[in-house]
Scaffold this active site. Structure first.
Site, PDB file in Angstrom:
ATOM      1  N   HIS A 126       0.815  -1.216   0.000  1.00 55.08           N
ATOM      2  CA  HIS A 126       0.000   0.000   0.000  1.00 55.08           C
ATOM      3  C   HIS A 126       0.854   1.273   0.000  1.00 55.08           C
ATOM      4  O   HIS A 126       1.953   1.316   0.550  1.00 55.08           O
ATOM      5  CB  HIS A 126      -0.920   0.013   1.224  1.00 55.08           C
ATOM      6  CG  HIS A 126      -0.157   0.060   2.528  1.00 55.08           C
ATOM      7  ND1 HIS A 126       0.229   1.243   3.120  1.00 55.08           N
ATOM      8  CD2 HIS A 126       0.307  -0.929   3.322  1.00 55.08           C
ATOM      9  CE1 HIS A 126       0.884   0.993   4.227  1.00 55.08           C
ATOM     10  NE2 HIS A 126       0.953  -0.322   4.394  1.00 55.08           N
ATOM     11  N   HIS A 135      12.251  -0.401 -12.785  1.00 54.01           N
ATOM     12  CA  HIS A 135      12.043  -1.830 -13.050  1.00 54.01           C
ATOM     13  C   HIS A 135      12.068  -2.549 -11.712  1.00 54.01           C
ATOM     14  O   HIS A 135      13.094  -2.568 -11.031  1.00 54.01           O
ATOM     15  CB  HIS A 135      13.138  -2.370 -13.972  1.00 54.01           C
ATOM     16  CG  HIS A 135      12.938  -3.792 -14.390  1.00 54.01           C
ATOM     17  ND1 HIS A 135      13.649  -4.356 -15.424  1.00 54.01           N
ATOM     18  CD2 HIS A 135      12.132  -4.779 -13.919  1.00 54.01           C
ATOM     19  CE1 HIS A 135      13.281  -5.624 -15.573  1.00 54.01           C
ATOM     20  NE2 HIS A 135      12.365  -5.906 -14.661  1.00 54.01           N
TER      21      HIS A 135
END
Length: 203
Positions: A126, A135
């Protein structure tokens, strides 16, 4: 849609597209004239005459090269491509040209920038912010409230603890455990993570 690049990373993007019914592959484009096909699909080496009629996704795993391609081309980029076996909360925001592989999880109130890669089985918890051209490699775990700046590579199986800020164009080695903030351009390895050198720049 045009896939720009015919590397191994392109194979995974093809898989994402084929996992859904939202997009069709119009062309695979690569600068290397020796590459003629990928996964049984033909590879072209020149732009269609009406290239602006298509949306593009850059199928290049290297963050620096991906940014260079975006910077030098005025393409219209696709919306984020998300594999149908990824789990992405409904209020997550993902920028154009980004890709989310099978098994990835992105939890509520997180945001992923443009032209980022969230690779196979990566977990983003979250309130995480992942900037453009990052990446997140296979199996990496990004816990809550982490911020990752532009162009950073998080290696396979690395873990980033809650609330950590990671600077731009960093490299976090595979399996590393990051307990504290990391400055721009740092190359970090180990558990706990330690800086072993610095990348010169995003170039």
């Amino acid at each position: 849609m045009i896939i720009y690049g015919a590397s191994g990373h392109a194979k995974v993007i093809i898989d994402i597209i084929e996992s859904t019914s939202h997009h069709a592959i119009d062309m695979i484009l690569d600068d290397n004239p020796e590459i003629h096909s990928i996964m049984g699909k033909p590879v072209k080496h020149s732009m269609p005459e009406k290239g602006d009629d298509f949306s593009f996704v850059i199928a290049v795993g290297n963050n620096v090269v991906r940014k260079e391609i975006v910077d030098r081309n005025n393409f219209q980029y696709s919306e984020a491509l998300v594999h149908n076996k990824a789990i992405v909360n409904r209020n997550v925001v993902i920028g154009e040209g980004s890709v989310v592989m099978a098994g990835a999880v992105i939890n509520p109130s997180s945001k992923v920038g443009s032209h980022a890669i969230i690779n196979t089985n990566a977990i983003i918890d979250h309130d995480v912010k992942v900037a453009d051209f990052c990446h997140i490699s296979p199996g990496a775990v990004i816990t809550g409230n982490v911020k990752i700046a532009e162009g950073t590579q998080i290696g396979a199986g690395a873990s980033i603890l809650p609330g950590v800020n990671i600077g731009k164009w960093c490299t976090i080695g595979a399996g590393s455990v990051i307990l504290k903030d990391i400055p721009d351009y740092a190359v970090v390895v180990g558990n706990p993570g330690r800086i072993i050198k610095y990348n010169k720049s995003e170039e």
